[in-house]
Enzyme design. Structure first.
Site, PDB file in Angstrom:
ATOM      1  N   ASP A 297      20.681 -39.169 -10.657  1.00 51.89           N
ATOM      2  CA  ASP A 297      21.796 -38.984 -11.589  1.00 51.89           C
ATOM      3  C   ASP A 297      22.126 -37.522 -11.838  1.00 51.89           C
ATOM      4  O   ASP A 297      23.176 -37.215 -12.413  1.00 51.89           O
ATOM      5  CB  ASP A 297      21.488 -39.687 -12.913  1.00 51.89           C
ATOM      6  CG  ASP A 297      21.500 -41.203 -12.753  1.00 51.89           C
ATOM      7  OD1 ASP A 297      21.140 -41.902 -13.710  1.00 51.89           O
ATOM      8  OD2 ASP A 297      21.855 -41.688 -11.652  1.00 51.89           O
ATOM      9  N   LYS A 324      26.063 -45.810  -6.451  1.00 50.13           N
ATOM     10  CA  LYS A 324      26.141 -45.853  -7.912  1.00 50.13           C
ATOM     11  C   LYS A 324      27.527 -46.357  -8.348  1.00 50.13           C
ATOM     12  O   LYS A 324      28.150 -47.135  -7.617  1.00 50.13           O
ATOM     13  CB  LYS A 324      25.846 -44.451  -8.481  1.00 50.13           C
ATOM     14  CG  LYS A 324      24.490 -43.886  -8.039  1.00 50.13           C
ATOM     15  CD  LYS A 324      23.325 -44.635  -8.618  1.00 50.13           C
ATOM     16  CE  LYS A 324      22.000 -44.022  -8.174  1.00 50.13           C
ATOM     17  NZ  LYS A 324      20.837 -44.731  -8.684  1.00 50.13           N
TER      18      LYS A 324
END
Ligand SMILES: O=C(O)C1=C[C@@H](OP(=O)(O)O)[C@@H](O)[C@H](O)C1
Ligand SMILES: C=C(OP(=O)(O)O)C(=O)O
Length: 417
Positions: A297, A324
Site C-alpha cells: 500500500d 488492488k
C-alpha cells in the site's frame, strides 16, 4: 467528485486516523467473542462500515458510537439460515469473512462493488474445490461450508488476506488445522497483525517456523476492550509530504507498531520521535531501491517521494499493486506522466528519475476510483508549482473520509469543485 489542488506550503500537526487493518480485525474478533467488547479510536470509512454491516448480518450486535463500537458477539458456526452481505469494495472484508461464512452449512452470498469481484480469489476457490464445498464467483460470490480441519497449503504471493481469513475461522473448528505457506511469503506483516489481534482476544496460534502455523481447534474468542492505534498506511502520505516540505508533526502513531507500512519512515532521513509525536522535516531526497513485497500500500505514495527525489528510485516486487482497487502501477505511471515525471515500469517494478520541482498548466489527474491514487496525487499536487484537478476524489471515503479536511487544516490548498 473533483478537487483542485494548488501549490501549498504545509505546516503544523495532524492526528493520523486509526488503522483500517487493525480496526477490521478488532471488529471481527469482537463480533466472534462471547460477551461484549468495546473497540475504541475507530476511524470510520466505507471499508470499516462494510465489515460492521457484514458482522451484523452474521448476527453480531454492534452499537456504533462517534469513535467506538460496542460489540456483542455471535456464534457464526450455529448459523441456520442463508445470509447475504455487502462487502462494498473492501478486499479485507471479503477475504476475511469467506472462511467464517463457511463455518456453517448454510449459503452465504457476498456482493462487492468496483473491482472487488475481479480481485484474485483463486486461493479460496482451490480450498473449497478440494473440500467439495460450493464456491461460486460471478458478479457476486456464493459460498457454503462446512469448512473442514485440514493442512492448508496456500501461496504466499497473491494476498495475505487469505491467510488472515483462515486464521480467523480455523480456531473455531472442532479439530486442529495447519497452514503451510508456499513461498514467496509476501505482506507477512499483515498476518502478524492478525496474530497479535487473535492473541488479544484469547485465540492461540502456534507459528512453528516462517511459513508454518498450527491452529488448535475448539477455541473460543473472549470479549476484550481494545483501542485501535494510528494507521501507518495513512501516515505515509504526511511522512512524504513532510520530507518534501516539512516540518510536519504526526500524532497518534506508535513507534513499536507491527504495521508493515511503518517502513515508510526508513525511506526518509529527517524524523524525530517525541513520545507519540513524530516530527518529519525536509531534507535532501535521493533516489533509492525500495522492496514493496511487505508494504504494497506504500506503492503510490513512494512514487511521489521518488518523483521529488534527485536521482533514480526503483520500487521492486510491486506486482501485487496491480491487484488492488486499481492497477496501481499502471495508474501511477499514467498520472505521473501527465506531470512529465520520468517514470517507467515492468510487470513488477516502477522506476522514477526524480527532480526538485514540477510545473505544467492544465494537468487533469484521473483518480482511477482508488483512494490511494487520489491521496498520493494530492500530495504530488501540493508540492508542485502549478495547480491540478483530480477526479474520482470521492474514492478517499474507502479509507479516509476526512483526508481533504486534514490536508486543508495544515495549509494544503484543496478546493472541492
Ligand atoms: O490484511 C490487511 O489488512 C491488508 C493486506 C494487504 O493486502 P495483501 O495482503 O493482498 O497485500 C493490503 O494491501 C490491504 O490494504 C490490507
Ligand atoms: C487494498 C486496500 O484495501 P483492501 O485490500 O482491504 O481492499 C487498501 O486499503 O489499499
Amino acid at each position: 467528485m473533483k478537487v483542485k489542488v494548488s501549490p501549498s506550503q504545509v505546516a503544523g500537526s495532524v492526528a493520523i486516523p486509526s488503522s483500517k487493518s487493525l480496526a477490521h480485525r478488532a471488529i471481527i474478533c469482537a463480533s466472534l467473542a462471547q460477551g461484549t467488547s468495546t473497540v475504541s479510536n475507530i476511524t470510520y470509512s466505507k471499508d470499516i462500515d462494510a465489515t460492521i454491516a457484514c458482522m451484523e448480518a452474521l448476527g453480531a450486535k454492534i452499537k456504533k458510537q462517534e469513535t467506538s463500537c460496542i460489540i456483542t458477539g455471535t456464534n457464526v458456526k450455529n448459523r441456520t439460515e442463508p445470509v447475504s452481505m455487502d462487502c462494498n469494495e473492501s478486499g479485507s472484508t471479503l477475504r476475511f469473512l469467506i472462511p467464517l461464512c463457511a463455518l456453517s452449512n448454510q449459503k452465504a452470498t457476498l456482493i462487492g462493488h468496483g473491482r472487488l469481484m475481479q480481485r484474485p480469489m483463486d486461493v479460496y476457490a482451490k480450498i473449497f474445490k478440494e473440500q467439495q464445498l460450493s464456491f461460486k464467483q460471478t458478479d457476486h460470490m456464493e459460498v457454503c461450508g462446512p469448512l473442514q480441519p485440514s493442512v492448508y497449503k496456500i501461496r504466499g504471493d497473491i494476498s495475505s488476506q487469505f491467510i488472515t481469513g483462515l486464521l480467523l475461522a480455523l480456531p473455531l473448528l472442532a479439530q486442529d488445522s495447519q497452514i503451510e505457506i508456499i513461498p514467496p511469503y509476501e505482506s507477512k506483516s499483515y498476518v502478524d497483525l492478525t496474530l497479535q489481534m487473535l492473541k488479544t482476544f484469547g485465540i492461540i496460534i502456534h507459528q512453528t517456523d516462517a511459513t508454518h502455523y498450527q491452529i488448535p481447534g475448539h477455541q473460543s474468542y473472549l470479549a476484550k476492550d481494545v483501542r485501535v492505534e494510528g494507521d501507518w498506511s495513512q501516515a505515509a502520505f504526511y511522512t512524504v509530504l513532510g520530507a518534501i516540505q516539512g516540518p510536519l508533526t504526526l500524532n497518534n502513531m506508535k513507534a513499536d507498531s507491527l504495521q508493515g507500512d511503518k517502513v515508510v519512515i526508513d525511506a526518509i532521513h529527517n524524523k524525530t520521535w517525541q513520545q507519540d509525536h513524530l516530527i518529519i522535516d525536509r531534507a535532501p531526497l535521493a533516489g533509492q531501491t525500495i522492496d514493496l513485497a511487505n508494504c504494497p500500500d506504500l506503492g503510490p505514495i513512494l512514487c511521489i517521494l521518488a518523483a521529488y527525489s534527485q536521482g533514480t528510485t526503483h520500487l521492486i516486487h510491486a506486482q501485487r499493486l496491480r491487484m488492488k482497487e486499481s492497477d496501481r502501477i499502471a495508474a501511477m505511471e499514467e498520472e505521473l506522466r501527465k506531470w512529465n515525471v520520468d517514470v517507467s515500469s515492468t510487470y513488477d517494478t516502477i522506476t522514477i528519475v526524480g527532480k526538485e520541482t514540477y510545473r505544467k498548466d492544465g494537468v487533469e489527474i484521473h483518480g482511477h476510483n482508488d483512494h490511494r491514487i487520489v491521496m498520493a496525487m494530492t500530495i504530488f499536487g501540493l508540492c508542485a508549482q502549478s495547480p491540478c484537478i483530480i477526479d474520482d476524489a470521492q474514492a478517499i471515503t474507502k479509507s479516509y473520509p476526512n483526508f481533504f479536511q486534514d490536508i486543508q487544516a495544515i495549509g494544503g490548498k484543496v478546493e472541492i469543485l
